[in-house]
Every structure is written in C-alpha cells, then in structure tokens.
Design a protein around this motif. Structure first.
Motif, PDB file in Angstrom:
ATOM      1  N   TRP A 170       0.855  -1.185   0.000  1.00  0.00           N
ATOM      2  CA  TRP A 170       0.000   0.000   0.000  1.00  0.00           C
ATOM      3  C   TRP A 170       0.887   1.230   0.000  1.00  0.00           C
ATOM      4  CZ3 TRP A 170      -3.205  -1.910   4.823  1.00  0.00           C
ATOM      5  CH2 TRP A 170      -3.839  -3.131   4.497  1.00  0.00           C
ATOM      6  N   LEU A 171       0.637   2.153  -0.911  1.00  0.00           N
ATOM      7  CA  LEU A 171       1.519   3.299  -1.117  1.00  0.00           C
ATOM      8  C   LEU A 171       0.991   4.536  -0.410  1.00  0.00           C
ATOM      9  CD1 LEU A 171       4.064   4.344  -2.593  1.00  0.00           C
ATOM     10  CD2 LEU A 171       2.575   4.976  -4.500  1.00  0.00           C
ATOM     11  N   GLY A 172       1.829   5.118   0.434  1.00  0.00           N
ATOM     12  CA  GLY A 172       1.520   6.406   1.036  1.00  0.00           C
ATOM     13  C   GLY A 172       1.791   7.520   0.038  1.00  0.00           C
ATOM     14  N   ALA A 173       0.795   8.364  -0.207  1.00  0.00           N
ATOM     15  CA  ALA A 173       0.938   9.390  -1.241  1.00  0.00           C
ATOM     16  C   ALA A 173      -0.043  10.518  -0.984  1.00  0.00           C
ATOM     17  CB  ALA A 173       0.676   8.790  -2.627  1.00  0.00           C
ATOM     18  N   GLN A 174       0.342  11.737  -1.433  1.00  0.00           N
ATOM     19  CA  GLN A 174      -0.607  12.839  -1.376  1.00  0.00           C
ATOM     20  C   GLN A 174      -0.538  13.761  -2.584  1.00  0.00           C
ATOM     21  OE1 GLN A 174       0.111  16.016   1.536  1.00  0.00           O
ATOM     22  NE2 GLN A 174       1.986  14.988   2.175  1.00  0.00           N
ATOM     23  N   LYS A 175       0.492  13.634  -3.423  1.00  0.00           N
ATOM     24  CA  LYS A 175       0.583  14.462  -4.629  1.00  0.00           C
ATOM     25  C   LYS A 175       0.276  13.627  -5.861  1.00  0.00           C
ATOM     26  CE  LYS A 175       3.715  17.856  -2.628  1.00  0.00           C
ATOM     27  NZ  LYS A 175       5.009  18.583  -2.764  1.00  0.00           N
ATOM     28  N   VAL A 197      -4.087  15.779   4.678  1.00  0.00           N
ATOM     29  CA  VAL A 197      -5.005  15.626   3.548  1.00  0.00           C
ATOM     30  C   VAL A 197      -6.402  15.657   4.136  1.00  0.00           C
ATOM     31  CG1 VAL A 197      -5.841  14.105   1.723  1.00  0.00           C
ATOM     32  CG2 VAL A 197      -3.380  14.342   2.103  1.00  0.00           C
ATOM     33  N   THR A 198      -7.057  16.793   4.031  1.00  0.00           N
ATOM     34  CA  THR A 198      -8.351  16.976   4.675  1.00  0.00           C
ATOM     35  C   THR A 198      -9.442  16.237   3.909  1.00  0.00           C
ATOM     36  OG1 THR A 198      -8.906  18.955   3.406  1.00  0.00           O
ATOM     37  CG2 THR A 198      -7.612  19.269   5.427  1.00  0.00           C
ATOM     38  N   PRO A 199     -10.579  15.979   4.546  1.00  0.00           N
ATOM     39  CA  PRO A 199     -11.680  15.316   3.834  1.00  0.00           C
ATOM     40  C   PRO A 199     -12.091  16.038   2.566  1.00  0.00           C
ATOM     41  CG  PRO A 199     -12.103  15.337   6.191  1.00  0.00           C
ATOM     42  CD  PRO A 199     -10.878  16.173   5.983  1.00  0.00           C
ATOM     43  N   GLN A 200     -12.007  17.374   2.551  1.00  0.00           N
ATOM     44  CA  GLN A 200     -12.383  18.128   1.363  1.00  0.00           C
ATOM     45  C   GLN A 200     -11.423  17.867   0.195  1.00  0.00           C
ATOM     46  OE1 GLN A 200     -12.001  19.461   4.465  1.00  0.00           O
ATOM     47  NE2 GLN A 200     -14.188  19.615   4.946  1.00  0.00           N
ATOM     48  N   VAL A 202      -9.917  14.913  -0.352  1.00  0.00           N
ATOM     49  CA  VAL A 202      -9.868  13.485  -0.688  1.00  0.00           C
ATOM     50  C   VAL A 202     -10.479  13.171  -2.053  1.00  0.00           C
ATOM     51  CG1 VAL A 202     -10.782  11.212  -0.040  1.00  0.00           C
ATOM     52  CG2 VAL A 202      -9.656  12.661   1.669  1.00  0.00           C
ATOM     53  N   PRO A 203     -11.667  13.684  -2.421  1.00  0.00           N
ATOM     54  CA  PRO A 203     -12.272  13.258  -3.694  1.00  0.00           C
ATOM     55  C   PRO A 203     -11.368  13.455  -4.903  1.00  0.00           C
ATOM     56  CG  PRO A 203     -13.904  14.361  -2.356  1.00  0.00           C
ATOM     57  CD  PRO A 203     -12.592  14.556  -1.658  1.00  0.00           C
ATOM     58  N   SER A 204     -10.666  14.578  -4.983  1.00  0.00           N
ATOM     59  CA  SER A 204      -9.790  14.799  -6.133  1.00  0.00           C
ATOM     60  C   SER A 204      -8.654  13.796  -6.153  1.00  0.00           C
ATOM     61  CB  SER A 204      -9.236  16.227  -6.105  1.00  0.00           C
ATOM     62  OG  SER A 204      -8.429  16.440  -4.950  1.00  0.00           O
ATOM     63  N   ARG A 205      -8.174  13.397  -5.000  1.00  0.00           N
ATOM     64  CA  ARG A 205      -7.103  12.409  -4.934  1.00  0.00           C
ATOM     65  C   ARG A 205      -7.618  11.013  -5.305  1.00  0.00           C
ATOM     66  NH1 ARG A 205      -5.570  16.720  -2.235  1.00  0.00           N
ATOM     67  NH2 ARG A 205      -3.366  17.085  -1.753  1.00  0.00           N
ATOM     68  N   GLN A 206      -8.803  10.680  -4.847  1.00  0.00           N
ATOM     69  CA  GLN A 206      -9.380   9.391  -5.238  1.00  0.00           C
ATOM     70  C   GLN A 206      -9.573   9.321  -6.760  1.00  0.00           C
ATOM     71  OE1 GLN A 206      -9.343   7.086  -3.082  1.00  0.00           O
ATOM     72  NE2 GLN A 206     -10.775   7.289  -1.377  1.00  0.00           N
ATOM     73  N   ARG A 207      -9.949  10.434  -7.371  1.00  0.00           N
ATOM     74  CA  ARG A 207     -10.146  10.434  -8.827  1.00  0.00           C
ATOM     75  C   ARG A 207      -8.834  10.167  -9.557  1.00  0.00           C
ATOM     76  NH1 ARG A 207     -13.947  14.534  -7.651  1.00  0.00           N
ATOM     77  NH2 ARG A 207     -12.398  16.182  -7.935  1.00  0.00           N
TER      78      ARG A 207
END
Length: 302
Positions: A170-175, A197-200, A202-207
């Motif tokens: 599992w990869l830790g990532a935020q960018k 990484v706030t809940p607001q 998250v959706p763009s990162r999931q996409r």
C-alpha cells in the motif's frame, strides 16, 4: 458518492518513541484484546528518539497472537526493496501472515540524506518509488528478481521465503504523480493524516488514483484505501488545538460512516491526540462496531 464497498477494517497507531515504550506495549495488547485489525507503525528512523520500525513491529508481534501489523509507511529511500521484501516475507512467515506493507517514496529528503540515503525529490523520487514497487511486487510472492535499471541492479535473486498469505503493498501518497503510481501499481493507497489531507481534498485524490487504475486496466475497487485519523473522542478530552476530528462518539460514528460511503475509505487508523488508553477504548468498544453497523445499513439500503 464513492463507496468501493470493501470490507471495513480499523487500527491504531503505535507510538515508536523509545521513551513511550511501556505505553506502546500496553496499547498493542489492548488493541488486540479489543478486536482491532491493525497496529500501524510509522517509519522515521532519522528521529533519534524513535525505535526502528521493523524491530518494534517484530517485538510487538511476539506479544500478540491475532492482530496484524502495518508499516505506516516504510521509507523506500532507506530500505532497499529486495531487503524490505525479505523482511516483510520473513515476518509474515513468523506471524502466520500478520503483515501488510505500507511504503512511501521518502518525504523528508534532507533527513534521509542525514542517514546516508539519497535525497531524491520530485520526478526522481517518483521514478525510484515506481522501480522499487516493481521489485517488491516481484519479490514478495517468492519469484526470481532480475532488474537492470538506473535505480536497481538485481541479477537474478531468487526471493523467499514465500509468505503464508499475500503481503499487500500500500503506497503512502498525497501528490498527483505518487497518487497515480498507487493507482497503476500498488495494492492500495495510504492517505496521510486527516490534518494533512483533509476530507475536502480526498475526492480529487481518489479520482487521480481511479483514473490511473483504469488506464492500467485495473479495477479501482480492488485497491485498499486507508485514512490515518487524528483527533480526540469526547469534548472533555479534546486537545487545545482542536486539530483533526474532535467530538463525541456520535460525531465520530457519523463522520467515519460518511468517510466510508462518500469518500471511499475502508480502513481507518486512529492516532490519538490525547489520553491514548481512553481514546483506544472508546474507539474500539463504541465507535468501531457502530460504524460497521451504520455502513452495513447504508449499503443494504436499510
């Protein structure tokens, strides 16, 4: 709404501070007794007060019988991937499969360099991480590993032992580039703490993860989604800063349910901001079963 409808799991962060070792041991035993799924250990070996992550996990695994362990996350710059796979596979054999491998590209280059590691940044760090993930994915099942790349020269190493259960990577990532790498190659995404990484956000990162997974011919629903959550349960125990998720049991249940069915997370790791023994008890005894029940009801339409 993004619910990947994966089974839920829950864990707690184990403090790696050498000074906090008695509490860490106690919390680990209580996490097991309370039925949690994971004990997560961060990996910042350049911190002089921190115990080394694999040493700590190995010791805690000997004190427990059921609960699994997660590196949250192991630094790929300081841990050559063939040896990291060997360590994870070995511990998996010794614990009957109680190991999952969270990894990261190395988020603090100067600190890594202070230990003699390479201070990779940007594209170079992402390219190295992708190369390292390829080694891990080949070595963990026990296959022959042969790599000749700018980052690794492995001349036909026969990996082993073979873990009794698959070890997830599992990869830790935020960018964006690392998130896309998670979608293309990893078995899951580990999000940094909810204050980073706030809940607001998250959706763009999931996409990004989902689009990369689909482009690679993978089903986004196959990826684990882990959220590290800090905060305090109960208004009387709230830290002065109020950072993270702060509120009573009901607010935590409502929020983690929402983060499952709306944001797509399936695994939550608690990082108590205050009074860790009490926070762990409330989390395991009251919040976890209620979230499981609520999510099940949401998914079944009840």
């Amino acid at each position: 709404m993004t619910d990947y409808r994966r089974p839920l799991s829950f864990g707690v962060h184990a403090e790696p501070s050498a000074a906090a070792w008695p509490l860490t041991r106690l919390m680990s035993r209580r996490a097991e007794d309370s039925g949690l799924d994971y004990i997560a250990v961060q990996d910042h070996p350049y911190q002089p007060g921190h115990l080394e992550a694999w040493t700590l996990i190995s010791h805690l695994s000997a004190l427990t019988d059921r609960i699994s362990f997660l590196t949250d996350v192991a630094d790929l710059q300081l841990r050559p991937p063939a040896m990291l796979a060997k360590a994870a596979a070995s511990l998996s054999v010794l614990t009957d499969g109680r190991v999952q491998l969270g990894v990261g590209g190395g988020g603090i280059p100067d600190a890594i360099a202070s230990m003699g590691g390479p201070a990779r940044r940007g594209r170079d760090m992402v390219a190295y991480a992708e190369d390292a993930l390829g080694v891990l994915r080949t070595a963990l099942p026990g296959g022959p590993v042969q790599v000749d790349s700018p980052y690794h020269a492995i001349g036909g190493y026969q990996a082993g032992p073979v873990p009794p259960k698959p070890v997830g990577v599992w990869l830790g990532a935020q960018k964006a580039k690392m998130l896309a790498l998670a979608g293309r190659v990893a078995d899951g995404w580990i999000s940094p703490l909810n204050i980073y990484v706030t809940p607001q956000e998250v959706p763009s990162r999931q996409r990004i993860i989902d689009e990369a997974a689909l482009a690679a011919g993978r089903d986004p629903r196959s990826l684990r989604r882990v959220y590290n959550v800090t905060g305090a349960i109960g208004p009387s125990g709230a830290p002065r800063s109020g950072r993270g998720l702060v509120g009573d049991v009901r607010r935590w249940v409502d929020t983690l349910t929402e983060w499952t069915v709306d944001l797509g997370f399936d695994t939550f790791v608690l990082w108590p901001a205050t009074d860790p023994e009490r926070q762990l008890a409330l989390f395991a005894d009251e919040i976890v079963p209620a979230v499981r029940e609520r999510v099940d009801a949401e998914r079944s339409g009840r």
